[in-house]
Structures are given as C-alpha cells and as structure tokens.
Design a protein around this motif. Structure first.
Motif, short mmCIF file in Angstrom:
data_model
loop_
_atom_site.label_atom_id
_atom_site.label_comp_id
_atom_site.label_asym_id
_atom_site.label_seq_id
_atom_site.Cartn_x
_atom_site.Cartn_y
_atom_site.Cartn_z
N MET A 1 0.84 -1.20 0.00
CA MET A 1 0.00 0.00 0.00
C MET A 1 0.88 1.25 0.00
N LYS A 2 0.51 2.20 -0.82
CA LYS A 2 1.25 3.46 -0.91
C LYS A 2 0.87 4.41 0.22
N ASN A 3 1.83 5.19 0.62
CA ASN A 3 1.58 6.28 1.55
C ASN A 3 1.70 7.59 0.79
N ALA A 4 1.08 8.64 1.33
CA ALA A 4 1.06 9.91 0.60
C ALA A 4 1.51 11.07 1.49
N ILE A 5 1.98 12.11 0.81
CA ILE A 5 2.27 13.40 1.43
C ILE A 5 1.42 14.42 0.69
N VAL A 6 0.69 15.25 1.44
CA VAL A 6 -0.19 16.24 0.82
C VAL A 6 0.30 17.64 1.18
N GLU A 46 -9.90 12.91 1.95
CA GLU A 46 -11.01 11.95 2.00
C GLU A 46 -10.93 10.94 0.86
N GLU A 47 -10.57 11.41 -0.34
CA GLU A 47 -10.45 10.49 -1.49
C GLU A 47 -9.36 9.47 -1.25
N LEU A 48 -8.20 9.94 -0.78
CA LEU A 48 -7.09 9.02 -0.53
C LEU A 48 -7.48 7.99 0.53
N SER A 49 -8.16 8.45 1.57
CA SER A 49 -8.60 7.57 2.63
C SER A 49 -9.54 6.49 2.09
N GLU A 50 -10.48 6.90 1.23
CA GLU A 50 -11.42 5.95 0.63
C GLU A 50 -10.69 4.93 -0.24
N GLU A 51 -9.57 5.36 -0.85
CA GLU A 51 -8.81 4.45 -1.71
C GLU A 51 -7.85 3.58 -0.89
N GLY A 52 -7.85 3.76 0.42
CA GLY A 52 -6.98 2.96 1.27
C GLY A 52 -5.54 3.45 1.29
N ILE A 53 -5.33 4.68 0.85
CA ILE A 53 -3.98 5.25 0.85
C ILE A 53 -3.82 6.06 2.13
N SER A 54 -2.73 5.81 2.81
CA SER A 54 -2.48 6.45 4.09
C SER A 54 -1.69 7.75 3.90
N HIS A 77 -7.23 17.25 11.82
CA HIS A 77 -6.92 16.46 13.02
C HIS A 77 -8.15 15.72 13.55
N LYS A 78 -9.31 16.37 13.47
CA LYS A 78 -10.54 15.74 13.96
C LYS A 78 -10.89 14.49 13.14
N LYS A 79 -10.66 14.57 11.83
CA LYS A 79 -11.01 13.43 10.96
C LYS A 79 -9.87 12.42 10.82
N PHE A 80 -8.63 12.95 10.81
CA PHE A 80 -7.46 12.10 10.56
C PHE A 80 -6.38 12.40 11.61
N PRO A 81 -6.61 11.96 12.85
CA PRO A 81 -5.70 12.35 13.93
C PRO A 81 -4.25 11.88 13.77
N ASN A 82 -4.03 10.84 12.97
CA ASN A 82 -2.67 10.29 12.87
C ASN A 82 -1.79 10.98 11.84
N ILE A 83 -2.35 11.85 11.03
CA ILE A 83 -1.53 12.55 10.03
C ILE A 83 -0.61 13.55 10.75
N VAL A 84 0.65 13.57 10.34
CA VAL A 84 1.60 14.55 10.88
C VAL A 84 1.31 15.90 10.22
N LYS A 85 1.04 16.90 11.06
CA LYS A 85 0.62 18.20 10.53
C LYS A 85 1.74 19.22 10.64
N VAL A 86 2.07 19.83 9.48
CA VAL A 86 3.13 20.84 9.41
C VAL A 86 2.54 22.11 8.83
N MET A 87 2.79 23.23 9.48
CA MET A 87 2.30 24.51 8.95
C MET A 87 3.48 25.24 8.31
N LEU A 88 3.22 25.74 7.11
CA LEU A 88 4.22 26.49 6.36
C LEU A 88 3.72 27.92 6.32
N THR A 89 4.55 28.86 6.70
CA THR A 89 4.01 30.20 6.77
C THR A 89 5.03 31.30 6.53
#
Length: 133
Positions: A1-6, A46-54, A77-89
């Motif tokens: 299974m593939k993993n993704a970075i968004v 949401e699309e990636l999650s439905e496709e089983g992509i983490s 975070h509420k929907k996908f608590p395990n995603i590592v969240k990075v803010m770019l600013t």
C-alpha cells in the motif's frame, strides 16, 4: 500500500517548489498530492482515505483564502488524527501557531522561505514519530 504526502498552499509557485523538493528528497517512496485551498485539501484527504492510501504528512500554508491553515489543520486532526501536521508560513501569528499546536497536534511550523534541509528534517522526523506509535 502506498503512503502519501499532501501539500496545501494557495500560491501555485510554492506548491511547485514544495512538490519538486519533496519528490527530489523521497523519490517514488510516496504519492504526492497538492491542493490550492483547505476545501480541496480535505477532499484529497477523503479520497485518498477511501482508496486505502495512508496520508502520513500534510504541509499546509497558513494564510489562504477561505480558511486559515490553523483552522484547516484542526479540521484535519478531527477526521485524521494520525496525520503529521506541518504549517508552512510567511506570516502566521503566534496565536495561530499556538491554536494549531493545542487543537491539531501541530508537529512543526516552517517559516518561508524554507530550505530543502528543513523540509526533509521535519518530514523525516514526523514519519519516524508515526512509526514509533
């Protein structure tokens, strides 16, 4: 299974730059997805999650039309608590960063202009944190 970075940023030149740097750093290890606003970002997650992509990591700009990055990351975070969240600013105020840290489990905040080394360190540390869980 593939993993993704968004990556989410309303400036396409920033998205191009992020995409190029991340692809150079990690090659074919991940799928890369890009969105120009929070709504598009959430749809992609949401699309990636439905496709089983983490999705392992999301890098989001703070100042975007519609929804600011801290609000978006809290929603993520509420929907996908395990995603590592990075803010770019370029201009997030400290309150926004604090808000994301407290309510979205913000992993890191990278300030523009960033370096490829900063990006690589943050993403690798974020992913290794996931693997420790």
């Amino acid at each position: 299974m593939k993993n993704a970075i968004v990556c989410v940023d309303d400036e396409s030149i920033i998205l191009d730059s992020l995409g190029e740097q991340i692809a150079n750093l990690f090659g074919d290890d991940f799928l890369y997805e890009f969105a120009e606003n929070a709504q598009e970002g959430m749809e992609i997650l949401e699309e990636l999650s439905e496709e089983g992509i983490s999705v392992l990591v999301i890098v989001s700009d703070w100042l975007m039309p519609g929804k600011k990055g801290d609000e978006f990351l809290i929603e993520v975070h509420k929907k996908f608590p395990n995603i590592v969240k990075v803010m770019l600013t370029g201009q997030a105020d400290n309150q926004a960063v604090k808000n994301a840290q407290e309510n979205a489990n913000l992993f890191a905040c990278i300030h523009k202009p960033w370096t490829a080394e900063q990006l690589e360190t943050v993403i690798k540390e974020g992913i290794s944190n996931i693997n420790k869980k």
